[in-house]
Design a protein around this motif. Sequence first.
Motif, PDB file in Angstrom:
ATOM      1  N   ARG A   8      37.401   5.747  40.323  1.00  0.00           N
ATOM      2  CA  ARG A   8      38.558   5.614  39.430  1.00  0.00           C
ATOM      3  C   ARG A   8      39.146   6.979  39.091  1.00  0.00           C
ATOM      4  NH1 ARG A   8      36.181   2.688  36.231  1.00  0.00           N
ATOM      5  NH2 ARG A   8      35.587   4.160  34.578  1.00  0.00           N
ATOM      6  N   LEU A   9      38.283   7.994  38.919  1.00  0.00           N
ATOM      7  CA  LEU A   9      38.738   9.336  38.537  1.00  0.00           C
ATOM      8  C   LEU A   9      38.744  10.309  39.724  1.00  0.00           C
ATOM      9  CD1 LEU A   9      36.869   9.677  35.118  1.00  0.00           C
ATOM     10  CD2 LEU A   9      39.217   8.911  35.537  1.00  0.00           C
ATOM     11  N   THR A  10      38.391   9.819  40.923  1.00  0.00           N
ATOM     12  CA  THR A  10      38.320  10.641  42.147  1.00  0.00           C
ATOM     13  C   THR A  10      37.476  11.884  41.907  1.00  0.00           C
ATOM     14  OG1 THR A  10      40.604   9.898  42.504  1.00  0.00           O
ATOM     15  CG2 THR A  10      39.697  11.427  44.114  1.00  0.00           C
ATOM     16  N   LEU A  11      36.249  11.682  41.508  1.00  0.00           N
ATOM     17  CA  LEU A  11      35.330  12.775  41.179  1.00  0.00           C
ATOM     18  C   LEU A  11      34.521  13.151  42.422  1.00  0.00           C
ATOM     19  CD1 LEU A  11      34.105  11.376  37.733  1.00  0.00           C
ATOM     20  CD2 LEU A  11      35.875  13.098  38.136  1.00  0.00           C
ATOM     21  N   ARG A  12      35.003  14.155  43.141  1.00  0.00           N
ATOM     22  CA  ARG A  12      34.384  14.555  44.413  1.00  0.00           C
ATOM     23  C   ARG A  12      33.349  15.666  44.266  1.00  0.00           C
ATOM     24  NH1 ARG A  12      37.252  12.680  48.777  1.00  0.00           N
ATOM     25  NH2 ARG A  12      39.331  11.838  48.339  1.00  0.00           N
ATOM     26  N   ALA A  13      33.310  16.353  43.177  1.00  0.00           N
ATOM     27  CA  ALA A  13      32.454  17.533  43.022  1.00  0.00           C
ATOM     28  C   ALA A  13      30.984  17.185  43.225  1.00  0.00           C
ATOM     29  CB  ALA A  13      32.672  18.149  41.645  1.00  0.00           C
ATOM     30  N   ASP A  14      30.215  18.190  43.643  1.00  0.00           N
ATOM     31  CA  ASP A  14      28.799  17.978  43.952  1.00  0.00           C
ATOM     32  C   ASP A  14      28.033  17.424  42.755  1.00  0.00           C
ATOM     33  OD1 ASP A  14      29.192  18.852  46.505  1.00  0.00           O
ATOM     34  OD2 ASP A  14      28.396  20.871  46.167  1.00  0.00           O
ATOM     35  N   PHE A  15      28.392  17.866  41.542  1.00  0.00           N
ATOM     36  CA  PHE A  15      27.694  17.380  40.349  1.00  0.00           C
ATOM     37  C   PHE A  15      27.791  15.861  40.242  1.00  0.00           C
ATOM     38  CE2 PHE A  15      28.080  16.019  35.901  1.00  0.00           C
ATOM     39  CZ  PHE A  15      26.811  16.336  35.441  1.00  0.00           C
ATOM     40  N   PHE A  16      28.969  15.322  40.501  1.00  0.00           N
ATOM     41  CA  PHE A  16      29.166  13.881  40.371  1.00  0.00           C
ATOM     42  C   PHE A  16      28.529  13.122  41.540  1.00  0.00           C
ATOM     43  CE2 PHE A  16      32.762  15.890  38.122  1.00  0.00           C
ATOM     44  CZ  PHE A  16      32.474  15.425  36.846  1.00  0.00           C
ATOM     45  N   ARG A  17      28.496  13.756  42.703  1.00  0.00           N
ATOM     46  CA  ARG A  17      27.769  13.154  43.829  1.00  0.00           C
ATOM     47  C   ARG A  17      26.277  13.080  43.512  1.00  0.00           C
ATOM     48  NH1 ARG A  17      30.025  12.992  48.990  1.00  0.00           N
ATOM     49  NH2 ARG A  17      27.957  13.386  49.861  1.00  0.00           N
ATOM     50  N   THR A  18      25.748  14.108  42.835  1.00  0.00           N
ATOM     51  CA  THR A  18      24.335  14.086  42.460  1.00  0.00           C
ATOM     52  C   THR A  18      24.060  12.970  41.460  1.00  0.00           C
ATOM     53  OG1 THR A  18      24.143  16.472  42.840  1.00  0.00           O
ATOM     54  CG2 THR A  18      22.471  15.445  41.448  1.00  0.00           C
ATOM     55  N   LEU A  19      24.964  12.753  40.530  1.00  0.00           N
ATOM     56  CA  LEU A  19      24.797  11.633  39.599  1.00  0.00           C
ATOM     57  C   LEU A  19      24.752  10.307  40.354  1.00  0.00           C
ATOM     58  CD1 LEU A  19      27.142  12.520  36.587  1.00  0.00           C
ATOM     59  CD2 LEU A  19      24.650  12.731  36.717  1.00  0.00           C
ATOM     60  N   ARG A  20      25.640  10.156  41.316  1.00  0.00           N
ATOM     61  CA  ARG A  20      25.623   8.936  42.132  1.00  0.00           C
ATOM     62  C   ARG A  20      24.301   8.791  42.865  1.00  0.00           C
ATOM     63  NH1 ARG A  20      28.463   9.196  47.745  1.00  0.00           N
ATOM     64  NH2 ARG A  20      26.572  10.461  47.957  1.00  0.00           N
ATOM     65  N   ASP A  21      23.851   9.885  43.473  1.00  0.00           N
ATOM     66  CA  ASP A  21      22.595   9.826  44.232  1.00  0.00           C
ATOM     67  C   ASP A  21      21.410   9.460  43.345  1.00  0.00           C
ATOM     68  OD1 ASP A  21      24.091  10.538  46.420  1.00  0.00           O
ATOM     69  OD2 ASP A  21      23.396  12.620  46.487  1.00  0.00           O
ATOM     70  N   ARG A  32      14.472  -1.934  34.116  1.00  0.00           N
ATOM     71  CA  ARG A  32      14.902  -2.354  35.450  1.00  0.00           C
ATOM     72  C   ARG A  32      16.341  -2.861  35.421  1.00  0.00           C
ATOM     73  NH1 ARG A  32      10.850  -5.333  36.691  1.00  0.00           N
ATOM     74  NH2 ARG A  32      11.665  -7.367  36.084  1.00  0.00           N
ATOM     75  N   ARG A  33      16.678  -3.674  34.430  1.00  0.00           N
ATOM     76  CA  ARG A  33      18.046  -4.174  34.332  1.00  0.00           C
ATOM     77  C   ARG A  33      19.042  -3.029  34.150  1.00  0.00           C
ATOM     78  NH1 ARG A  33      15.397  -8.398  31.483  1.00  0.00           N
ATOM     79  NH2 ARG A  33      15.744  -7.349  29.468  1.00  0.00           N
ATOM     80  N   PHE A  34      18.673  -2.046  33.336  1.00  0.00           N
ATOM     81  CA  PHE A  34      19.549  -0.890  33.127  1.00  0.00           C
ATOM     82  C   PHE A  34      19.720  -0.098  34.425  1.00  0.00           C
ATOM     83  CE2 PHE A  34      19.821   3.695  32.100  1.00  0.00           C
ATOM     84  CZ  PHE A  34      21.102   3.706  31.554  1.00  0.00           C
ATOM     85  N   MET A  35      18.624   0.156  35.134  1.00  0.00           N
ATOM     86  CA  MET A  35      18.694   0.936  36.372  1.00  0.00           C
ATOM     87  C   MET A  35      19.482   0.200  37.449  1.00  0.00           C
ATOM     88  SD  MET A  35      14.770   2.363  36.216  1.00  0.00           S
ATOM     89  CE  MET A  35      14.785   3.317  37.729  1.00  0.00           C
ATOM     90  N   VAL A  36      19.342  -1.117  37.485  1.00  0.00           N
ATOM     91  CA  VAL A  36      20.095  -1.905  38.461  1.00  0.00           C
ATOM     92  C   VAL A  36      21.594  -1.869  38.152  1.00  0.00           C
ATOM     93  CG1 VAL A  36      20.531  -4.293  39.193  1.00  0.00           C
ATOM     94  CG2 VAL A  36      18.200  -3.400  39.182  1.00  0.00           C
ATOM     95  N   SER A  37      21.946  -1.726  36.880  1.00  0.00           N
ATOM     96  CA  SER A  37      23.364  -1.711  36.501  1.00  0.00           C
ATOM     97  C   SER A  37      24.061  -0.392  36.830  1.00  0.00           C
ATOM     98  CB  SER A  37      23.501  -1.979  35.000  1.00  0.00           C
ATOM     99  OG  SER A  37      23.094  -0.845  34.232  1.00  0.00           O
ATOM    100  N   LEU A  38      23.297   0.670  37.067  1.00  0.00           N
ATOM    101  CA  LEU A  38      23.896   1.998  37.197  1.00  0.00           C
ATOM    102  C   LEU A  38      24.659   2.258  38.490  1.00  0.00           C
ATOM    103  CD1 LEU A  38      21.192   4.337  35.605  1.00  0.00           C
ATOM    104  CD2 LEU A  38      23.441   3.743  34.687  1.00  0.00           C
TER     105      LEU A  38
END
Length: 428
Positions: A115-128, A99-105
């Motif tokens: 910071r790196l302006t990562l707009r690509a769909d792959f990086f949006r999926t990681l965020r999601d 839980r602590r790890f997931m909350v930190s993500l």
Amino acid sequence: MSNGVKAVFSVASFNLRGVMDRWHEREPLLRQCLHEMDADVLCFQEVLTGEYGQERRLLPAWYHVFPCKAALFNLARAGGLLHWYAHTTQQLLEFPPLRRFMVSLPAAVEAWRERLTLRADFFRTLRDLAMAPFFGNSVACRIAEAHEIKHSTLVLGDWRAAQRIEFYIGREPPPAAADAGDVQAAAALLGEGELAGPRRRGRRLRGGGERDASASSSGGGGAAELQRAGSSGSDGGAGERAVVSGGAGGFKVWVVNTHLDHEHPDNRQRQASAVCDWMQPEMDDCAAVILCGDFNGNPSEPFHRELRRRGYVSAHLARHGHEPRGTWPTGIQAPLMDVGKFECLDYVYVWTARDYEVKVLAAEVHGLQPAAHDKTLFPSDHAAIKATLEVSRKLPVNLQAASGSGPRAGGGTGGGGSAGGAPGQSSL
């Protein structure tokens, strides 16, 4: 005209933008905005709720929080692999190290993307994926006389959901306080079955508590307590606010919080209609329904006509004769910010039962002021809209007195519906 018990309280709708758009910079500004807004009931959208507790980090401990994990609920409804993901995610959150790890993500992943302006769909999926365990809506309430009756969620698709809480507002618990009611936990939606034991109806709110709920898209289900944290004590928090005056008794009020689709007007129309249909059977024994949210549609969109046709009235429109000029975008500048023309997307609507009266005492927009040290930094990309309401029961009509054919106690007259309210007030 009204007699007996009445309640005056404020309700605000605020899209927090999660941990996106320079979160660590705007967090203190957002906390200050909420302090200045000073709302009794706060309806949040795009909040990382549940175990993440974004709203609980921003608010004093005496607010009672009702979370709605809209993303997980939608994934669970999708079935197949997505249902497995939602179910497994909820199980993993039961283990403190995970839980602590997931909350930190979420904040870490989004800060990296910005910071790196990562707009690509792959990086949006990681965020999601990082946000999905917590992303959704929540309601926070500090009303001292509010007694929770039930809390449930309507899944709307596309990570969207509506949540509703039925409150009995009065100095004493509602008559049916011993009723066990339905017990359908959020865990049931994720395939974990019901929590043991009935839930208690008419439960007085305590600061810092957290509840979560789920219901099918047809509106069934109830609520179950998942966690309690930061309790302010058995007598409630010092910041709880008494809102009831007048005689004995009380009334039921529904608070509904939703977030509609941001891309397709047809989806917004469908979702708004679904929320109205969901609430229709609940209107028989309540005083009012307060419908808040980020509707993602300007005042010209058809779903507003549908709401008006169903009897809902916009608080800001009733008070000022028009909607705000805009609530999004506020002017925040961020590497991955959403862009669009400035327009009104956020609303507080009110439906009033026949035997009750709701007056809009004030309607305000908050969050359009930038930080003093940085004119590109705002509390969120959305502004908040706040309405101060007075809810009371109408005075029964004395037809004999109203016709002038009988004695009038105290020289007064019997009255029917609203006379429009005192100066500075707007009756709905």
